[in-house]
Design a protein around this motif. Structure first.
Motif, PDB file in Angstrom:
ATOM      1  N   ILE A  98       2.083  -2.982   8.356  1.00 25.93           N
ATOM      2  CA  ILE A  98       3.322  -2.446   8.903  1.00 25.93           C
ATOM      3  C   ILE A  98       3.778  -1.337   7.976  1.00 25.93           C
ATOM      4  CG2 ILE A  98       5.698  -2.946   9.538  1.00 25.93           C
ATOM      5  CD1 ILE A  98       3.585  -4.282  11.309  1.00 25.93           C
ATOM      6  N   PHE A  99       4.047  -0.174   8.556  1.00 21.17           N
ATOM      7  CA  PHE A  99       4.379   1.013   7.771  1.00 21.17           C
ATOM      8  C   PHE A  99       5.876   1.280   7.749  1.00 21.17           C
ATOM      9  CE2 PHE A  99       0.369   3.116   6.745  1.00 21.17           C
ATOM     10  CZ  PHE A  99      -0.525   2.407   7.529  1.00 21.17           C
ATOM     11  N   GLY A 100       6.309   1.938   6.674  1.00 19.03           N
ATOM     12  CA  GLY A 100       7.653   2.461   6.613  1.00 19.03           C
ATOM     13  C   GLY A 100       7.757   3.759   7.382  1.00 19.03           C
ATOM     14  N   LYS A 101       8.964   4.350   7.362  1.00 17.52           N
ATOM     15  CA  LYS A 101       9.201   5.549   8.162  1.00 17.52           C
ATOM     16  C   LYS A 101       8.717   6.821   7.485  1.00 17.52           C
ATOM     17  CE  LYS A 101      12.995   3.579  10.785  1.00 17.52           C
ATOM     18  NZ  LYS A 101      14.410   3.706  11.246  1.00 17.52           N
ATOM     19  N   GLY A 102       8.332   6.711   6.243  1.00 21.30           N
ATOM     20  CA  GLY A 102       7.763   7.862   5.564  1.00 21.30           C
ATOM     21  C   GLY A 102       8.764   8.647   4.751  1.00 21.30           C
TER      22      GLY A 102
ATOM     23  N   ARG B 188      -8.249  15.968  20.054  1.00 24.77           N
ATOM     24  CA  ARG B 188      -7.217  16.299  19.073  1.00 24.77           C
ATOM     25  C   ARG B 188      -5.891  16.587  19.782  1.00 24.77           C
ATOM     26  NH1 ARG B 188      -4.218  15.884  15.498  1.00 24.77           N
ATOM     27  NH2 ARG B 188      -3.932  17.244  13.690  1.00 24.77           N
TER      28      ARG B 188
ATOM     29  N   TYR C 136       0.145   5.204   1.341  1.00 24.32           N
ATOM     30  CA  TYR C 136      -0.752   6.159   1.983  1.00 24.32           C
ATOM     31  C   TYR C 136      -0.121   7.548   1.915  1.00 24.32           C
ATOM     32  CZ  TYR C 136      -3.805   2.604   4.059  1.00 24.32           C
ATOM     33  OH  TYR C 136      -4.711   1.601   4.242  1.00 24.32           O
TER      34      TYR C 136
ATOM     35  N   GLN D  30      -0.277  11.549   3.705  1.00 24.79           N
ATOM     36  CA  GLN D  30      -0.741  12.376   4.820  1.00 24.79           C
ATOM     37  C   GLN D  30      -0.453  13.830   4.495  1.00 24.79           C
ATOM     38  OE1 GLN D  30       1.267  11.913   8.644  1.00 24.79           O
ATOM     39  NE2 GLN D  30      -0.679  12.201   9.718  1.00 24.79           N
TER      40      GLN D  30
ATOM     41  N   GLY E  71      -5.327  13.317   8.584  1.00 27.25           N
ATOM     42  CA  GLY E  71      -5.069  11.897   8.775  1.00 27.25           C
ATOM     43  C   GLY E  71      -4.543  11.255   7.508  1.00 27.25           C
ATOM     44  N   LEU E  72      -4.176  10.006   7.580  1.00 26.14           N
ATOM     45  CA  LEU E  72      -3.674   9.279   6.413  1.00 26.14           C
ATOM     46  C   LEU E  72      -4.827   8.837   5.528  1.00 26.14           C
ATOM     47  CD1 LEU E  72      -1.347   8.797   8.632  1.00 26.14           C
ATOM     48  CD2 LEU E  72      -0.701   6.890   7.140  1.00 26.14           C
TER      49      LEU E  72
ATOM     50  N   LEU F 295      -5.594   6.446   1.793  1.00 23.31           N
ATOM     51  CA  LEU F 295      -5.035   5.482   0.855  1.00 23.31           C
ATOM     52  C   LEU F 295      -4.849   6.109  -0.524  1.00 23.31           C
ATOM     53  CD1 LEU F 295      -4.275   2.458   0.409  1.00 23.31           C
ATOM     54  CD2 LEU F 295      -6.630   2.160  -0.405  1.00 23.31           C
TER      55      LEU F 295
ATOM     56  N   LYS G 181      -3.224   0.448  -3.776  1.00 18.98           N
ATOM     57  CA  LYS G 181      -2.843  -0.800  -3.131  1.00 18.98           C
ATOM     58  C   LYS G 181      -2.613  -1.886  -4.172  1.00 18.98           C
ATOM     59  CE  LYS G 181      -7.518  -2.590  -2.208  1.00 18.98           C
ATOM     60  NZ  LYS G 181      -8.450  -3.084  -1.147  1.00 18.98           N
TER      61      LYS G 181
ATOM     62  N   PHE H  86       3.667   7.265   2.912  1.00 15.38           N
ATOM     63  CA  PHE H  86       4.038   6.064   3.644  1.00 15.38           C
ATOM     64  C   PHE H  86       3.760   4.830   2.805  1.00 15.38           C
ATOM     65  CE2 PHE H  86       4.867   7.864   7.786  1.00 15.38           C
ATOM     66  CZ  PHE H  86       4.092   9.010   7.821  1.00 15.38           C
TER      67      PHE H  86
ATOM     68  N   PHE I  94       0.838  -1.197   0.000  1.00 14.27           N
ATOM     69  CA  PHE I  94       0.000   0.000   0.000  1.00 14.27           C
ATOM     70  C   PHE I  94       0.878   1.254   0.000  1.00 14.27           C
ATOM     71  CE2 PHE I  94      -3.892  -2.214   1.468  1.00 14.27           C
ATOM     72  CZ  PHE I  94      -3.332  -3.377   1.967  1.00 14.27           C
TER      73      PHE I  94
ATOM     74  N   GLU J 268       3.442  13.924   3.239  1.00 19.07           N
ATOM     75  CA  GLU J 268       4.262  12.797   3.657  1.00 19.07           C
ATOM     76  C   GLU J 268       3.630  11.520   3.123  1.00 19.07           C
ATOM     77  OE1 GLU J 268       5.218  12.625   7.831  1.00 19.07           O
ATOM     78  OE2 GLU J 268       6.997  11.405   7.397  1.00 19.07           O
TER      79      GLU J 268
ATOM     80  N   LEU K  82      10.275   8.122  12.463  1.00 23.76           N
ATOM     81  CA  LEU K  82      10.008   6.710  12.794  1.00 23.76           C
ATOM     82  C   LEU K  82       8.773   6.178  12.095  1.00 23.76           C
ATOM     83  CD1 LEU K  82      10.793   6.689  16.625  1.00 23.76           C
ATOM     84  CD2 LEU K  82      12.285   6.019  14.737  1.00 23.76           C
ATOM     85  N   GLY K  83       8.014   7.043  11.467  1.00 21.92           N
ATOM     86  CA  GLY K  83       6.812   6.601  10.779  1.00 21.92           C
ATOM     87  C   GLY K  83       5.736   6.166  11.746  1.00 21.92           C
ATOM     88  N   LEU K  84       4.897   5.249  11.291  1.00 23.11           N
ATOM     89  CA  LEU K  84       3.829   4.711  12.129  1.00 23.11           C
ATOM     90  C   LEU K  84       4.268   3.372  12.692  1.00 23.11           C
ATOM     91  CD1 LEU K  84       2.261   6.666  10.100  1.00 23.11           C
ATOM     92  CD2 LEU K  84       0.281   5.235  10.612  1.00 23.11           C
TER      93      LEU K  84
ATOM     94  N   PHE L  35      -8.419   6.053   8.720  1.00 20.28           N
ATOM     95  CA  PHE L  35      -7.767   6.641   9.883  1.00 20.28           C
ATOM     96  C   PHE L  35      -8.587   7.768  10.481  1.00 20.28           C
ATOM     97  CE2 PHE L  35      -3.523   4.903  10.340  1.00 20.28           C
ATOM     98  CZ  PHE L  35      -3.337   4.239   9.140  1.00 20.28           C
ATOM     99  N   GLY L  36      -8.463   7.920  11.782  1.00 21.42           N
ATOM    100  CA  GLY L  36      -8.937   9.107  12.452  1.00 21.42           C
ATOM    101  C   GLY L  36      -7.941  10.246  12.276  1.00 21.42           C
TER     102      GLY L  36
ATOM    103  N   ASN M 238      -1.488  18.305   8.732  1.00 19.03           N
ATOM    104  CA  ASN M 238      -2.576  18.401   9.717  1.00 19.03           C
ATOM    105  C   ASN M 238      -3.810  17.570   9.341  1.00 19.03           C
ATOM    106  OD1 ASN M 238      -1.150  20.263  11.417  1.00 19.03           O
ATOM    107  ND2 ASN M 238      -1.584  21.812   9.876  1.00 19.03           N
TER     108      ASN M 238
END
Lengths: 114, 113
Positions: free
Chosen positions: A103-107, B9, A36, A38, A43-44, A46, A49, A90, A34, A88, B41-43, B104-105, A41
Motif C-alpha cells: 500500500i503506497f502513500g500519496k507521494g 504507453r 520507491y 519515480q 516507472g517506479l 525501489l 526496504k 513514495f 519501502f 517523486e 492520490l499516489g498509487l 514496475f512497468g 516519465n
C-alpha cells in the motif's frame, strides 16, 4: 489495515542541502516498509526496504531511512541533495501476513534548486 | 534484462468502450499487480494476483476486472470505460508477496473521452 502517510506533498531543497522526506505508517502487525522513487516519465524503482534486520537501512544513490517503532516512522534522508534527486518519492507498507500487497502513500515531489 | 512490459504507453478510448490493458513479465514471478496513479492520490491498488487464475481485490476494484490465464500475463479490463477512469495505470510483479520488491512497468496513460 495498514496505511502510510507522507507529510508534505512537495519538498524543495537547495543543492547540497539535507533531504528529509517524512513517512508515518499504521499497521496492526510489524510491517515491511519501502521507499520507491519515480523519475520524470519513468516507472517506479525501489530505493530501499526495511524487513526487520537493521533499523537503519541504506539504499541506492546515498539515501537511507530509519525505522522507528516508537514513532511509527520511516523517514527518508540524504545528507547532500543533488540535482538528479529531483523526482517523486513514495513510501509503501506491507504487513507480514501472506497475501497482502504493498500500500503506497500519496507521494512527495522533491525539487532541487541550484 | 528482466522487465515488466505494458502493451501501450498511451491509449485514448470513448466512454462505454470495453478496454483491455495488458501486462507481461518475463521473470517467472508469482505475483502481479495493477495500480492506478493520480496526482495527489499516489498509487492505489486495483487488483492483484498471487497465482494463475487467482485474483484479489485491492482498494479500488469497482469498475475493473482482471484476468490471469498464464503466469506471465495479467490483464486489466474496464468493462465500460468512464471519464473518471482516466489515469496512469501501472503494472508490477514480484517474486514473493510482502517483502520482495515490486518491479514496475512504464505505465499506460489512459484517457477516456
Amino acid at each position: 489495515a495498514q496505511s502510510v502517510t507522507q507529510l508534505g506533498s512537495h519538498v524543495s531543497v537547495s543543492e547540497g542541502a539535507l533531504v528529509l522526506l517524512r513517512c508515518n505508517y499504521s499497521s496492526s502487525v510489524p510491517p515491511y516498509l519501502f521507499w520507491y522513487v519515480q523519475y520524470p516519465n519513468q516507472g517506479l524503482q525501489l530505493l530501499l526496504k526495511y524487513t526487520s534486520a537493521a533499523t537503519l537501512v541504506k539504499g541506492i544513490n546515498g539515501f537511507e531511512a530509519e525505522f522507528k517503532k516508537s514513532e511509527t516512522s520511516f523517514h527518508l534522508t540524504k545528507p547532500s541533495a543533488h540535482m538528479s534527486d529531483a523526482a517523486e518519492y513514495f513510501c509503501a507498507v506491507s504487513d507480514r501476513k501472506a497475501g497482502t500487497a504493498l500500500i503506497f502513500g500519496k507521494g512527495t515531489t522533491l525539487s532541487v534548486s541550484s | 534484462d528482466v522487465k515488466v512490459t505494458q502493451s501501450s504507453r498511451y491509449l485514448v478510448k470513448r466512454t462505454g468502450e470495453k478496454v483491455f490493458l495488458e501486462c507481461v513479465q518475463d521473470m517467472d514471478h508469482e505475483n502481479m499487480f495493477w495500480y492506478r496513479q493520480d496526482p495527489g492520490l499516489g498509487l492505489r491498488l486495483i487488483y492483484f494476483s498471487y497465482d494463475v487464475k487467482m485474483k484479489e481485490k485491492g482498494d479500488i476494484p469497482e469498475g475493473y476486472s482482471v484476468s490471469r490465464e498464464k503466469k506471465e500475463r495479467f490483464s486489466l479490463i474496464l468493462e465500460s470505460a468512464s471519464t473518471n477512469q482516466t489515469s496512469m495505470y501501472l503494472c508490477a510483479s514480484s517474486l514473493a508477496m510482502g517483502y520482495e520488491k515490486l518491479l514496475f512497468g512504464s505505465g499506460t496513460q489512459l484517457s477516456v473521452l
